[in-house]
Design a protein around this motif. Structure first.
Motif, PDB file in Angstrom:
ATOM      1  N   ALA A  83      50.236   6.159   3.496  1.00 47.61           N
ATOM      2  CA  ALA A  83      50.076   6.610   4.883  1.00 47.61           C
ATOM      3  C   ALA A  83      50.556   5.533   5.849  1.00 47.61           C
ATOM      4  O   ALA A  83      51.208   5.831   6.859  1.00 47.61           O
ATOM      5  N   SER A  84      50.281   4.285   5.532  1.00 46.40           N
ATOM      6  CA  SER A  84      50.737   3.175   6.368  1.00 46.40           C
ATOM      7  C   SER A  84      52.261   3.114   6.410  1.00 46.40           C
ATOM      8  O   SER A  84      52.867   2.922   7.473  1.00 46.40           O
ATOM      9  N   ALA A  85      52.883   3.305   5.255  1.00 46.16           N
ATOM     10  CA  ALA A  85      54.351   3.317   5.196  1.00 46.16           C
ATOM     11  C   ALA A  85      54.915   4.483   6.005  1.00 46.16           C
ATOM     12  O   ALA A  85      55.946   4.342   6.673  1.00 46.16           O
ATOM     13  N   MET A  86      54.236   5.630   5.959  1.00 43.47           N
ATOM     14  CA  MET A  86      54.681   6.789   6.754  1.00 43.47           C
ATOM     15  C   MET A  86      54.641   6.467   8.242  1.00 43.47           C
ATOM     16  O   MET A  86      55.541   6.842   8.990  1.00 43.47           O
ATOM     17  N   LEU A  87      53.586   5.789   8.677  1.00 38.47           N
ATOM     18  CA  LEU A  87      53.475   5.408  10.088  1.00 38.47           C
ATOM     19  C   LEU A  87      54.640   4.523  10.509  1.00 38.47           C
ATOM     20  O   LEU A  87      55.249   4.740  11.555  1.00 38.47           O
ATOM     21  N   MET A  88      54.944   3.537   9.680  1.00 36.61           N
ATOM     22  CA  MET A  88      56.052   2.630  10.008  1.00 36.61           C
ATOM     23  C   MET A  88      57.373   3.388  10.064  1.00 36.61           C
ATOM     24  O   MET A  88      58.168   3.182  10.978  1.00 36.61           O
ATOM     25  N   SER A  89      57.593   4.279   9.114  1.00 40.92           N
ATOM     26  CA  SER A  89      58.839   5.059   9.089  1.00 40.92           C
ATOM     27  C   SER A  89      58.972   5.948  10.313  1.00 40.92           C
ATOM     28  O   SER A  89      60.069   6.162  10.811  1.00 40.92           O
ATOM     29  N   ALA A  90      57.832   6.478  10.775  1.00 45.46           N
ATOM     30  CA  ALA A  90      57.849   7.368  11.937  1.00 45.46           C
ATOM     31  C   ALA A  90      57.814   6.600  13.253  1.00 45.46           C
ATOM     32  O   ALA A  90      57.936   7.196  14.327  1.00 45.46           O
ATOM     33  N   GLY A  91      57.626   5.286  13.190  1.00 40.69           N
ATOM     34  CA  GLY A  91      57.553   4.488  14.416  1.00 40.69           C
ATOM     35  C   GLY A  91      56.252   4.686  15.171  1.00 40.69           C
ATOM     36  O   GLY A  91      56.201   4.503  16.379  1.00 40.69           O
ATOM     37  N   LEU A  92      55.185   5.021  14.452  1.00 42.83           N
ATOM     38  CA  LEU A  92      53.885   5.254  15.080  1.00 42.83           C
ATOM     39  C   LEU A  92      52.941   4.108  14.736  1.00 42.83           C
ATOM     40  O   LEU A  92      53.105   3.428  13.729  1.00 42.83           O
ATOM     41  N   HIS A  93      51.926   3.922  15.565  1.00 43.88           N
ATOM     42  CA  HIS A  93      50.973   2.833  15.378  1.00 43.88           C
ATOM     43  C   HIS A  93      49.698   3.351  14.729  1.00 43.88           C
ATOM     44  O   HIS A  93      49.172   4.390  15.108  1.00 43.88           O
ATOM     45  N   GLY A  94      49.202   2.603  13.758  1.00 48.10           N
ATOM     46  CA  GLY A  94      48.007   3.006  13.023  1.00 48.10           C
ATOM     47  C   GLY A  94      46.768   3.158  13.876  1.00 48.10           C
ATOM     48  O   GLY A  94      45.901   3.978  13.575  1.00 48.10           O
ATOM     49  N   HIS A  95      46.661   2.389  14.952  1.00 48.07           N
ATOM     50  CA  HIS A  95      45.460   2.473  15.787  1.00 48.07           C
ATOM     51  C   HIS A  95      45.249   3.885  16.325  1.00 48.07           C
ATOM     52  O   HIS A  95      44.135   4.369  16.357  1.00 48.07           O
ATOM     53  N   LYS A  96      46.315   4.523  16.719  1.00 47.92           N
ATOM     54  CA  LYS A  96      46.215   5.873  17.302  1.00 47.92           C
ATOM     55  C   LYS A  96      46.435   6.974  16.265  1.00 47.92           C
ATOM     56  O   LYS A  96      45.863   8.053  16.381  1.00 47.92           O
ATOM     57  N   TYR A  97      47.237   6.732  15.254  1.00 45.95           N
ATOM     58  CA  TYR A  97      47.675   7.804  14.352  1.00 45.95           C
ATOM     59  C   TYR A  97      47.210   7.645  12.907  1.00 45.95           C
ATOM     60  O   TYR A  97      47.701   8.350  12.022  1.00 45.95           O
ATOM     61  N   ALA A  98      46.265   6.755  12.646  1.00 43.62           N
ATOM     62  CA  ALA A  98      45.846   6.477  11.270  1.00 43.62           C
ATOM     63  C   ALA A  98      45.341   7.724  10.550  1.00 43.62           C
ATOM     64  O   ALA A  98      45.744   8.001   9.418  1.00 43.62           O
ATOM     65  N   LEU A  99      44.455   8.483  11.184  1.00 45.45           N
ATOM     66  CA  LEU A  99      43.906   9.669  10.520  1.00 45.45           C
ATOM     67  C   LEU A  99      44.968  10.741  10.323  1.00 45.45           C
ATOM     68  O   LEU A  99      45.013  11.387   9.263  1.00 45.45           O
ATOM     69  N   ASP A 100      45.839  10.917  11.316  1.00 48.72           N
ATOM     70  CA  ASP A 100      46.941  11.871  11.159  1.00 48.72           C
ATOM     71  C   ASP A 100      47.809  11.488   9.962  1.00 48.72           C
ATOM     72  O   ASP A 100      48.224  12.347   9.185  1.00 48.72           O
ATOM     73  N   ALA A 101      48.095  10.198   9.825  1.00 49.77           N
ATOM     74  CA  ALA A 101      48.934   9.743   8.717  1.00 49.77           C
ATOM     75  C   ALA A 101      48.263   9.993   7.375  1.00 49.77           C
ATOM     76  O   ALA A 101      48.918  10.406   6.412  1.00 49.77           O
ATOM     77  N   ALA A 102      46.955   9.765   7.293  1.00 46.78           N
ATOM     78  CA  ALA A 102      46.240  10.010   6.039  1.00 46.78           C
ATOM     79  C   ALA A 102      46.264  11.496   5.695  1.00 46.78           C
ATOM     80  O   ALA A 102      46.459  11.868   4.531  1.00 46.78           O
TER      81      ALA A 102
END
Length: 137
Positions: A83-102
């Protein structure tokens, strides 16, 4: 309101809003889940979705009943890293999008076709790409 058609078999994933509306007994979401089950789709939620969807006014008895009929998918180390790798690939920050990424990472691992009920169509599209059909709720 007309029902949206879902694909035969596969998996229906509920994000926080999808789960919340099901717990709140909202007819459109209840109808979509019933149609998915009728077509042989499994209904799945991330374990994190349960945490995100619950609040002080949640009907705990209804929540327990709904959870007894869905597959709860755990999130472990490997899933968190993916999920963390997906956030980086999408250019999103884990603070706001962590649950969406999971939730997106979990959706991508489910039996296809995968349909997700979500209020975050734009963000989920960035995370899931074209692999998951997104239905706005």
């Amino acid at each position: 309101m007309a029902r949206r058609k879902l694909s035969h078999e596969g998996t229906l994933v509920l994000d926080c809003e999808g789960m919340s509306e099901l717990v709140d007994d909202r007819e459109p979401v209840v109808a979509l889940v019933a149609e998915a089950r009728r077509r042989g789709m499994e209904v799945a939620v991330s374990a994190l979705t349960i945490i995100e969807a619950v609040h002080r006014r949640t009907d705990r008895a209804r929540l327990a009943w709904i959870l007894s009929g869905v597959r709860i998918v755990p999130v472990g180390d490997e899933e968190a890293r993916a999920a963390s790798a997906m956030l980086m690939s999408a250019g999103l920050h884990g603070h706001k999008y962590a649950l969406d990424a999971a939730v997106a990472e979990m959706a991508l691992r489910q039996h296809r076709p995968v349909v997700m009920l979500t209020s975050d169509v734009d963000d989920m599209a960035k995370l899931c790409g074209e692999s998951v059909r997104l239905v706005a709720v």
